[in-house]
Design an enzyme around this catalytic site. Structure first.
Site, PDB file in Angstrom:
ATOM      1  N   ASP A  35       6.245  -1.529 -12.526  1.00 50.38           N
ATOM      2  CA  ASP A  35       6.238  -0.714 -11.327  1.00 50.38           C
ATOM      3  C   ASP A  35       5.177   0.351 -11.535  1.00 50.38           C
ATOM      4  O   ASP A  35       4.786   0.641 -12.676  1.00 50.38           O
ATOM      5  CB  ASP A  35       7.628  -0.082 -11.146  1.00 50.38           C
ATOM      6  CG  ASP A  35       7.667   0.962 -10.054  1.00 50.38           C
ATOM      7  OD1 ASP A  35       7.137   0.694  -8.971  1.00 50.38           O
ATOM      8  OD2 ASP A  35       8.231   2.045 -10.309  1.00 50.38           O
ATOM      9  N   ASP A  72       4.723   3.712  -9.289  1.00 55.19           N
ATOM     10  CA  ASP A  72       5.153   5.084  -9.021  1.00 55.19           C
ATOM     11  C   ASP A  72       6.343   5.457  -9.889  1.00 55.19           C
ATOM     12  O   ASP A  72       7.333   4.720  -9.971  1.00 55.19           O
ATOM     13  CB  ASP A  72       5.516   5.248  -7.554  1.00 55.19           C
ATOM     14  CG  ASP A  72       4.323   5.013  -6.635  1.00 55.19           C
ATOM     15  OD1 ASP A  72       3.194   5.213  -7.094  1.00 55.19           O
ATOM     16  OD2 ASP A  72       4.527   4.626  -5.473  1.00 55.19           O
TER      17      ASP A  72
END
Length: 295
Positions: free
Chosen positions: A89, A91
């Site tokens: 991922d 963020d």
């Protein structure tokens, strides 16, 4: 002191402008203009100190007494060490910020958008609903996205660069799978040595004058379960035997399913989402924990 980061674009690729027509195609990619430069024309990053500014301000909880998965099992460690690919991922994992929240704040819609982001990350609303609501609130123009990237370059999380280097040294492929936007992610990918073809993320769309035209709804990551679909596609396209997903949110946890990620490792060094961490195969607060378990 770290040397300056230099991300240069020798020339600006012309924007692809859709031809006006009385009949519109349902494909969003034909409705608006995209940013065609592989690193986005605005990708001027400042010195490395600006990218990681404040990184050491992130408080890392050494442990969470309610989590039984702070110590990985033998099977989890074996899977981690034998991974063919690791999907991150972006963020609050690869970088310290939520890119869409940063863009929203820059455009004057910070508070309302942050509330939708929290709902999306905890899984309390469908991701596509939250994404659509946030973009409707922000309405970012091309120039605003460019200015945001230049004035607020992403802050890379401590230790992620070392982890990615270690994975690459072990011939483990690295992918970025994000519900954020390619325009915000490409400069980070470039700095971390991740090719643009290894990015799976959403795409902002712009009109002929650079005004916001929403986002491309055909991207898998624009919908709930999209990260799982993306990881499944990565696995299928490359024939990987073992794939790992690392992230902090409910959408990352979704990627652990048959045909997708074999393990979900929760990185809680930026955001500690207890409901997500509790369901992870392994929860870490520092990327050094992962590096230490690699051969």
């Amino acid at each position: 002191m770290a040397s300056p980061i230099s991300v240069r674009t020798s020339s600006r690729h012309p924007l692809r402008v859709a031809q006006s027509s009385s009949v519109r195609s349902p494909q969003a990619t034909q409705l608006a203009t995209r940013a065609a430069n592989p690193f986005f024309p605005c990708a001027k990053l400042s010195k490395a100190r600006a990218v990681v500014a404040g990184a050491m301000e992130v408080s890392k909880a050494p442990s969470s007494p309610g989590l039984a998965n702070r110590q990985p099992s033998k099977d989890v460690l074996e899977t981690w060490r034998n991974a063919d690919a690791v999907c991150f991922d972006v963020d609050s994992t690869v970088c310290l910020d939520e890119g869409i929240d940063e863009l929203a704040d820059f455009c004057g819609a910070g508070q309302a958008v942050a509330e939708w982001t929290a709902k999306a990350m905890t899984g309390t609303v469908p991701f596509e609903e939250a994404l659509s609501a946030r973009i409707s609130l922000i309405k970012p123009s091309l120039s605003q996205v460019e200015d945001c990237l230049e004035k607020r370059p992403p802050r890379i999380s401590p230790g992620i660069s070392d982890l990615i280097k270690k994975l690459k040294a072990n011939n483990i492929e690295v992918f970025l799978v994000s519900g954020g936007f390619r325009e915000m992610i490409k400069p980070m990918a470039f700095e971390l040595g991740i090719p643009t073809e290894n990015i799976r993320a959403n795409q902002l769309l712009f009109g002929t004058s650079g005004e916001s035209a929403g986002f491309d709804p055909t991207e898998p990551t624009s919908r709930s379960g999209g990260k799982a679909v993306s990881v499944q596609q990565i696995r299928q396209d490359h024939g990987y035997k073992t794939v790992i997903m690392i992230g902090d949110g409910a959408t990352d946890l979704e990627a652990r399913q048959p045909g997708g990620a074999d393990l979900f490792i929760c990185y809680a060094g930026v955001q500690m989402r207890e409901t997500v961490a509790a369901k992870a195969d392994w929860t870490v607060f520092d990327f050094q924990e992962l590096i230490a378990e690699l051969p």
